[in-house]
Design a protein around this motif. Structure first.
Motif, mmCIF file in Angstrom:
data_model
loop_
_atom_site.group_PDB
_atom_site.id
_atom_site.type_symbol
_atom_site.label_atom_id
_atom_site.label_comp_id
_atom_site.label_asym_id
_atom_site.label_seq_id
_atom_site.Cartn_x
_atom_site.Cartn_y
_atom_site.Cartn_z
ATOM 1 N N ASP A 68 -0.480 -10.485 -4.490
ATOM 2 C CA ASP A 68 -1.527 -11.314 -3.912
ATOM 3 C C ASP A 68 -2.388 -10.439 -2.838
ATOM 4 O O ASP A 68 -3.551 -10.837 -2.967
ATOM 5 N N TYR A 69 -1.847 -9.798 -2.095
ATOM 6 C CA TYR A 69 -2.625 -9.170 -1.258
ATOM 7 C C TYR A 69 -3.635 -8.071 -1.834
ATOM 8 O O TYR A 69 -4.527 -7.756 -1.295
ATOM 9 N N ASN A 70 -3.068 -7.507 -3.017
ATOM 10 C CA ASN A 70 -3.682 -6.671 -3.896
ATOM 11 C C ASN A 70 -3.976 -5.168 -3.176
ATOM 12 O O ASN A 70 -4.046 -4.414 -4.109
ATOM 13 N N THR A 71 -3.817 -5.140 -2.136
ATOM 14 C CA THR A 71 -4.253 -3.771 -1.438
ATOM 15 C C THR A 71 -3.312 -3.659 -0.391
ATOM 16 O O THR A 71 -2.775 -4.260 0.394
ATOM 17 N N TYR A 72 -3.023 -2.333 -0.114
ATOM 18 C CA TYR A 72 -2.386 -1.625 0.790
ATOM 19 C C TYR A 72 -2.146 -0.432 1.243
ATOM 20 O O TYR A 72 -2.801 0.358 0.211
ATOM 21 N N LYS A 73 -1.669 0.020 2.533
ATOM 22 C CA LYS A 73 -2.006 1.483 2.857
ATOM 23 C C LYS A 73 -0.465 1.783 3.347
ATOM 24 O O LYS A 73 0.437 1.270 3.415
ATOM 25 N N MET A 74 -0.225 3.295 3.004
ATOM 26 C CA MET A 74 1.183 3.643 3.319
ATOM 27 C C MET A 74 1.012 5.252 3.940
ATOM 28 O O MET A 74 0.021 6.083 3.496
#
Length: 394
Positions: free
Chosen positions: A121-127
């Motif tokens: 649902d967020y579709n994006t993230y960083k790590m």
């Protein structure tokens, strides 16, 4: 009767008695099916004098379970000592074990599905994260032992449309090089970058300040990647269960005032090989890696080496996810992986090299739903162009 004849007669009687006893003993070793948290456990277990014995190697594959003995142990005694519930089904002659499958309102499987859905649902993230890696090579020739290396990784990921940027940094000082050698190289760190988008995979390797592109369509990988990105969390879970993976809860943790569920899983060689076969299918490895310029003989040799590597591979991968109780996002990941495989040169039969890698590290995930930015890869050259450029340089 002479003494020698008496000995022979005694031996014949003993062998005859053993022939009668062994089938009876074997009949008592009735194999028993085991289910763990409602899922079939691929375990070696049998019934002996009314007690179910289980192979500790089967137990060790359950995430969060530690085993310090070898051979077989009484199943009920072992699991009840770690707090599990063990039930015997006399009609089906099977055992059901339940252990750390629920925490609050969630089962481990339900929480994994929901957390993955939140990520979609967020579709994006960083790590970002670090790991320590050791690599050993045992072969026909002496290979210097490599020191433990620190690996620093940063990345950004987008589900739809597919986009990813991953950067890996290894400080050169960790490679045991002298100051003079570092000065000659003119660099203090080895950097590898990868960019994925809907047109292909772009890679920048150490010592080469140039993006190189791998065309997914030409390699026959575009359909596979599209299918992978469209797999729902529930479908992913079902596939994991099909391959014999389990999720169990660990002890809750609190980090920076935030409460986290802890979910463990474990992947062994058999599961990993099934996943590879499921994902890669039957496509030709050289073409998939952009080496379609190889002639038939070299391509066949490459595929043979890849097959040998996969068949000889031994892998143990322990994975722990910390899921935020409030947001259900996976904020932290801890992993511990060991992998080894054997490769041999077809031109030198009997000479093999064994590669063994040990990696342990952690990642944090953040900026969920924030737009990601990818590096400019517009000047990328194809692998064929890069290969020709290298040949000209040589």
């Amino acid at each position: 009767m002479t003494k020698s004849k008496k000995i022979i007669s005694s031996l014949l009687v003993a062998i005859f008695l053993l022939a009668l006893i062994v089938p009876a003993a074997a009949a008592e070793r009735e194999e028993i099916p085991i289910s763990f948290n409602g899922q079939s456990l691929n375990a070696k277990a049998y019934l002996l004098e009314g007690v179910t014995q289980i192979d500790v190697g089967s137990i060790a594959k359950i995430p969060g379970v530690e085993v310090s003995v070898e051979g077989y142990v009484p199943l009920r005694q072992f699991f009840e000592e770690i707090g599990a519930v063990v039930k015997w089904n006399d009609q089906e002659r099977s055992v059901a074990v339940t252990w750390r499958d629920t925490n609050g309102p969630w089962t481990a499987n339900e929480l994994v599905v929901e957390s993955n859905q939140v990520l979609l649902d967020y579709n994006t993230y960083k790590m970002t994260g670090t790991s320590n890696m050791t690599l050993n090579i045992d072969g026909p020739e002496d290979v210097p032992a490599m020191p433990e290396m620190l690996v620093v990784m940063d990345g950004a990921y987008q589900q739809q449309p597919l986009a990813m940027h991953m950067k890996q940094i290894i400080p050169m000082a960790d490679l045991g090089l002298s100051e003079e050698e570092l000065a000659q190289l003119g660099m203090t760190e080895m950097v590898t970058e990868i960019v994925w988008n809907d047109t292909g995979m772009y890679q920048k390797i150490p010592f080469v300040d140039q993006w190189i592109v791998q065309d997914f369509a030409a390699a026959g990988l575009d359909d596979m990647l599209n299918q992978l990105t469209q797999v729902s969390p529930q479908q992913s879970l079902e596939m994991m269960e099909q391959f014999g993976m389990f999720y169990t809860f660990g002890d809750d943790q609190v980090i920076d005032g935030k409460e986290y569920y802890v979910v463990n899983t474990y992947v062994d060689s058999a599961v990993f090989k099934q996943l590879i076969e499921e994902m890669l299918g039957q496509f030709v490895m050289p073409e998939a890696l952009g080496m379609d310029e190889l002639d038939d003989a070299m391509a066949a040799e490459f595929n043979a080496l890849f097959k040998q590597m996969l068949e000889s591979m031994e892998l143990e991968y322990f994975y722990q996810a910390l899921i935020n109780k409030e947001t259900l996002t996976t904020d932290y990941i801890y992993f511990d992986m060991f992998m080894s495989f054997v490769m041999s040169d077809p031109a030198m039969p009997g000479e093999e090299a064994k590669f063994a890698a040990d990696m342990k590290g952690e990642f944090s995930m953040f900026d969920f739903g924030v737009e990601i930015q990818l590096p400019d890869v517009s000047n990328a050259m194809s692998q064929q162009e890069y290969f020709e450029l290298m040949m000209q340089g040589m």
